[in-house]
Scaffold this active site. Structure first.
Site, PDB file in Angstrom:
ATOM      1  N   ASP A 191      -2.897   6.010   1.230  1.00 49.95           N
ATOM      2  CA  ASP A 191      -2.945   5.910  -0.219  1.00 49.95           C
ATOM      3  C   ASP A 191      -1.621   6.399  -0.776  1.00 49.95           C
ATOM      4  OD1 ASP A 191      -4.055   5.512  -2.657  1.00 49.95           O
ATOM      5  OD2 ASP A 191      -5.377   7.264  -2.623  1.00 49.95           O
ATOM      6  N   ASP A 201      -1.649  -0.335  -3.705  1.00 52.43           N
ATOM      7  CA  ASP A 201      -1.167   0.973  -3.237  1.00 52.43           C
ATOM      8  C   ASP A 201      -2.009   1.581  -2.117  1.00 52.43           C
ATOM      9  OD1 ASP A 201      -3.393   1.545  -4.760  1.00 52.43           O
ATOM     10  OD2 ASP A 201      -2.583   3.423  -5.534  1.00 52.43           O
ATOM     11  N   GLU A 202      -2.858   0.782  -1.498  1.00 54.95           N
ATOM     12  CA  GLU A 202      -3.767   1.317  -0.475  1.00 54.95           C
ATOM     13  C   GLU A 202      -3.911   0.359   0.693  1.00 54.95           C
ATOM     14  OE1 GLU A 202      -7.862   2.328  -1.311  1.00 54.95           O
ATOM     15  OE2 GLU A 202      -7.191   3.245  -3.183  1.00 54.95           O
TER      16      GLU A 202
END
Length: 403
Positions: free
Chosen positions: A10, A135-136
């Site tokens: 993350d 973003d992950e």
DNA sequence: TCTGGGGTCCTTTTCCTT
DNA sequence: TCTGAAGGAAAAGGACCC
């Protein structure tokens, strides 16, 4: 024999961190990212390319206090959060709490660029990676050389270091026996942390946590659980599976029980096809279906053109065409209609969406309008499908003699 | 004076066919 | 022709996530 090791990575405060890379002069200041409307872009002088971005004086940035209009905060820097502003808060409300905050528009092109960069660094090291948004990601460490060392910590550290050296961005990583636990683990040690969870950590580390920490238990399910006196994952684990199925339905009930016991066999999926594509927009002010008919028509057509363009650009066609309405009171209605053939044409989408729209209640004022195309197929595959038009008429007559 | 946009998945309802 | 059951597909709604 190798143990299953799954990582969840993350990025830390991704949007805000990317903005601070571009505008280091804003470091330490309250910055809010959101709105994303043309209004902010017009106000910004940032399109001026005659000088470097870092030369723009802090005083030249637009302030939250000067913003008028609808919109919410997408994310806020730590300095801004101290004033009580945070994600999903209305910009007008945030302006009262922290008028001096710098307001930046959401710049998806920029975030996507950094997203691709950090992801390609990861796949160079560990090829089995699943996208979970900008973003992950999930990464399967199981068969990666060194992926088992210290429960995955060595590989996690290597990836963190490689990403930081290339982009200047930090991230948090959780490594666990499956995706469910890895996702929770990545929250343990933020920012720039690594957490390792092993099978035997379930009771001491996971069970004391609130049920809400399970990815998939949202506010509604949590409220329902609390009503029955279940607050922690440990308490959920003790609940009778049969009872859970009665209360939450058989599928969700079984899933809740498994989740509480840290069981999750979902694989890391490296590629997947989209199911639907949509475009929606919230109006500057609530619109009336009759009085603002012309304006609505223009917006409606534009949304159809945008979805069509998205489909064509990405090479998909779809045949379930739908509309979404959000009324002034925030109630939502959807209507859709399935065509007998696949399309990515704006006119056809507009036509079908218009049919759907006719069936929706239009008495209340509208706040949002959306157009969605579902049941997608890659355009290449759809070409190979026998189209209805190609079935000769006489064959139709044979199949449906009564017609 | 509130509350974005783009998705997925699941459940329930409705409708059609047999 | 009516009625009811059963099952599937499509539609609608809702929860959730980033």
């Amino acid at each position: 024999m190798s143990l299953r090791r799954i990582a969840h990575l993350d990025m830390d405060a991704f949007y805000a961190s990317v903005e601070l890379l571009r505008y280091p002069q804003l470091k330490g200041l309250p910055v809010v990212i959101g709105g994303g409307r043309r209004k902010i872009d017009e106000d910004l002088m940032l399109g001026d390319t005659s000088r470097a971005l870092h030369d723009i004086a802090v005083s030249e940035f637009p302030l939250l206090r000067d913003y008028t209009g609808r919109g919410v905060i997408t994310t806020a820097t730590y300095a801004a959060r101290q004033f009580g502003v945070g994600s999903a808060m209305g910009l007008m409300k945030a302006a009262k709490l922290c008028p001096q905050a710098v307001l930046l528009p959401v710049d998806f092109a920029q975030y996507r660029h950094y997203s691709q960069r950090f992801k390609s660094i990861i796949t160079d090291i560990a090829p089995l990676m699943e996208n979970r948004g900008v973003d992950e990601v999930y990464i399967d460490f199981t068969e990666v050389p060194g992926g088992q060392r210290e429960g995955g910590r060595v590989l996690a550290r290597l990836i963190q270091k490689a990403i930081f050296e290339d982009t200047g961005l930090t991230c948090s990583v959780g490594v666990a026996p499956n995706k469910l636990l890895a996702k929770m683990a990545s929250e343990f040690n933020k920012p720039n942390g690594i957490s390792i969870v092993l099978d035997e950590d379930l009771q001491p580390l996971i069970w004391p946590l609130a049920c809400r920490k399970i990815n998939g238990i949202g506010p509604k399910a949590d409220e329902k659980l609390q009503k029955h006196g279940i607050q922690t994952i440990g308490q959920l684990a003790q609940a009778e599976p049969l009872w859970l199925k009665e209360v939450f339905g058989s599928k969700t009930g079984a899933w809740l029980h498994d989740a509480a016991w840290g069981r999750d066999s979902r694989p890391v999926v490296t590629e997947s096809e989209p199911i639907s594509m949509s475009r929606e927009t919230t109006f500057e002010r609530d619109l009336d279906a009759v009085r603002d008919r012309a304006e609505l028509g223009t917006i409606f057509t534009r949304l159809c053109e945008q979805v069509a363009a998205d489909l064509q650009r990405k090479g998909y066609v779809g045949k379930t065409i739908g509309v979404k309405l959000r009324y002034a009171d925030f109630q939502i209605a959807t209507r859709d209609h399935t065509l007998d053939h696949y399309t990515a044409q704006a006119q056809e989408i507009r036509q079908a969406a218009g049919q759907s729209l006719k069936r929706a209640p239009l008495q209340k004022r509208l706040r949002l309008l959306g157009v969605r195309v579902g049941s997608l197929l890659p355009a290449e595959q759809a070409k190979l499908l026998p189209s209805d038009k190609e079935i000769p008429d006489d064959r139709n007559a044979l199949l449906f003699p009564d017609d």
